[in-house]
Scaffold this active site. Sequence first.
Site, mmCIF file in Angstrom:
data_model
loop_
_atom_site.group_PDB
_atom_site.id
_atom_site.type_symbol
_atom_site.label_atom_id
_atom_site.label_comp_id
_atom_site.label_asym_id
_atom_site.label_seq_id
_atom_site.Cartn_x
_atom_site.Cartn_y
_atom_site.Cartn_z
ATOM 1 N N LYS A 41 0.843 -1.204 0.000
ATOM 2 C CA LYS A 41 0.000 0.000 0.000
ATOM 3 C C LYS A 41 0.876 1.251 0.000
ATOM 4 O O LYS A 41 2.075 1.173 0.283
ATOM 5 C CB LYS A 41 -0.934 -0.032 1.206
ATOM 6 C CG LYS A 41 -0.217 0.025 2.529
ATOM 7 C CD LYS A 41 -1.146 -0.323 3.680
ATOM 8 C CE LYS A 41 -0.411 -0.111 4.988
ATOM 9 N NZ LYS A 41 -0.958 -0.899 6.080
ATOM 10 N N TYR A 82 13.456 31.353 5.429
ATOM 11 C CA TYR A 82 12.224 31.977 5.911
ATOM 12 C C TYR A 82 12.284 32.246 7.415
ATOM 13 O O TYR A 82 12.806 31.425 8.172
ATOM 14 C CB TYR A 82 11.027 31.046 5.658
ATOM 15 C CG TYR A 82 10.531 31.022 4.222
ATOM 16 C CD1 TYR A 82 10.058 32.166 3.610
ATOM 17 C CD2 TYR A 82 10.527 29.836 3.512
ATOM 18 C CE1 TYR A 82 9.586 32.129 2.311
ATOM 19 C CE2 TYR A 82 10.049 29.787 2.204
ATOM 20 C CZ TYR A 82 9.589 30.942 1.614
ATOM 21 O OH TYR A 82 9.119 30.904 0.324
ATOM 22 N N ARG A 142 -10.940 -0.651 14.359
ATOM 23 C CA ARG A 142 -10.959 0.214 13.185
ATOM 24 C C ARG A 142 -11.885 -0.360 12.127
ATOM 25 O O ARG A 142 -12.780 0.312 11.641
ATOM 26 C CB ARG A 142 -9.520 0.345 12.656
ATOM 27 C CG ARG A 142 -9.335 1.299 11.530
ATOM 28 C CD ARG A 142 -7.862 1.449 11.157
ATOM 29 N NE ARG A 142 -7.260 0.229 10.636
ATOM 30 C CZ ARG A 142 -6.025 0.159 10.138
ATOM 31 N NH1 ARG A 142 -5.255 1.231 10.114
ATOM 32 N NH2 ARG A 142 -5.541 -0.974 9.681
HETATM 33 C C1 LIG Z 1 -0.038 -1.870 6.718
HETATM 34 C C2 LIG Z 1 -0.616 -3.153 7.084
HETATM 35 C C3 LIG Z 1 0.200 -4.282 7.268
HETATM 36 C C4 LIG Z 1 1.706 -4.227 7.209
HETATM 37 O O1 LIG Z 1 2.200 -3.633 8.384
HETATM 38 P P1 LIG Z 1 3.761 -3.446 8.642
HETATM 39 O O2 LIG Z 1 3.852 -2.932 10.033
HETATM 40 O O3 LIG Z 1 4.258 -2.473 7.643
HETATM 41 O O4 LIG Z 1 4.388 -4.781 8.457
HETATM 42 C C5 LIG Z 1 -0.432 -5.484 7.524
HETATM 43 N N1 LIG Z 1 -1.783 -5.560 7.618
HETATM 44 C C6 LIG Z 1 -2.582 -4.485 7.471
HETATM 45 C C7 LIG Z 1 -4.056 -4.645 7.600
HETATM 46 C C8 LIG Z 1 -2.031 -3.252 7.209
HETATM 47 O O5 LIG Z 1 -2.835 -2.191 7.075
#
Ligand SMILES: *Cc1c(COP(=O)(O)O)cnc(C)c1O
Length: 386
Positions: free
Chosen positions: A52, A279, A150
């Site tokens: 992602k 700045y 969540r």
């Molecule tokens: C981002 C994510 C992961 C991976 O997590 P890491 O800490 O980067 O290994 C796994 N499962 C879900 C549902 C996630 O959102």
Amino acid sequence: MRKKKTDSTPDSGLRTPDSHRVWAEVDRAAVKHNLRAIRKAASGARVLAVLKANAYGHGAIEMARLLVSEGVDCLGVGDSGEALELRLAGIKAPILIVGGIVPGEMPAVVERGIEANLHTVSMAEDLNAEAARQKRVARVQLKIDTGMGRLGMQPFDAVPFLHRLRELKNLKLVGLNTHFSYPYEQNPDFTLRQLERFHVAVEVARRLGYGDVLLHASSSLALFRHPEARFNMVRPGVALWGLAPGDDSGIAKKLKPVLSLKTRVLFIKDVPEGQPIGYNRTYYTSTQSRIATMPVGYNDGYRRSLSNKAEVLINGVRCPVVGLVSMDYLTVDVTMAREVAVGDEVILLGGEGDKRISMETLSGWAQCSPYEISCGMGRRVARVYV
Ligand SMILES: *Cc1c(COP(=O)(O)O)cnc(C)c1O
């Protein structure tokens, strides 16, 4: 020997390596090494590589190709746009949207054979209707909320859900998953409680005839710290990129850093004592100084919180960032690195010889997580694969 580099930025036809003002170098061999370390830790479980946020900034298409060719079983993305990007690049591996989808994403998900997580009966019914309309069977997974709070349904709600799912002929359940809220907490109690709740859902699914689906819970840290939570698939993200913030298992020490962030000197000037820089005049030279300006700023993900705090490596010398980081430019005191010339490479993240600015150091200066640094690299940052 100069390493072979390829550049897959969309406009790579317009930009030559020499024209890059700021670029991220992604070390493919290090990614492969990290995948091997993950595989070893996973001891036989399948691997879903989480890509992602454009593979946490590393470039999703390049990383998907690499990881699929290294035998990764499944890819995880954040939304249907990221999934479609991979499909359009010709990637045929199973893709799961690891969180949730909004109703408008359903047509594309079904059409391109992308797996979605389901959280409610009504969502399953809507997706089933879309799949029926397209005369397809959509592969789906069930997300269980075991304490993250969540997404996902409560474990016992899986009973009515799975009964209803049996009647939805255009859906095929291929997996059950959950997500830990704090796998790196020193006290493992909460993670273990989450694990128990997941076991309840797994047992419900088994009794209702879904005994042979994918079961997964472990992100990178859970994978290293909780062998009992591996089930038949693990879901690493950040460990692929050589990071495991908070890990104390020792396994993470075997990971290799993947990402470097580099720029070059654009302008150098000698200024007298008492000269304000940048700045808001947050910095004044305390003596006669040589100041170099680099074409990188917060738009590229080099955060403003690094102002007057971070250091960069120029010709092996650590030089301090002075003044506020602006949108497109960064000012550095290079007085201690006298031979600096316009065009010289500057390392913002990464190593040179025995000198290194690690992700931990950089994110510490920026007071953010390493995830935010790599995901935060802007679109002007060319991705270069070495
Ligand atoms: C981002 C994510 C992961 C991976 O997590 P890491 O800490 O980067 O290994 C796994 N499962 C879900 C549902 C996630 O959102």
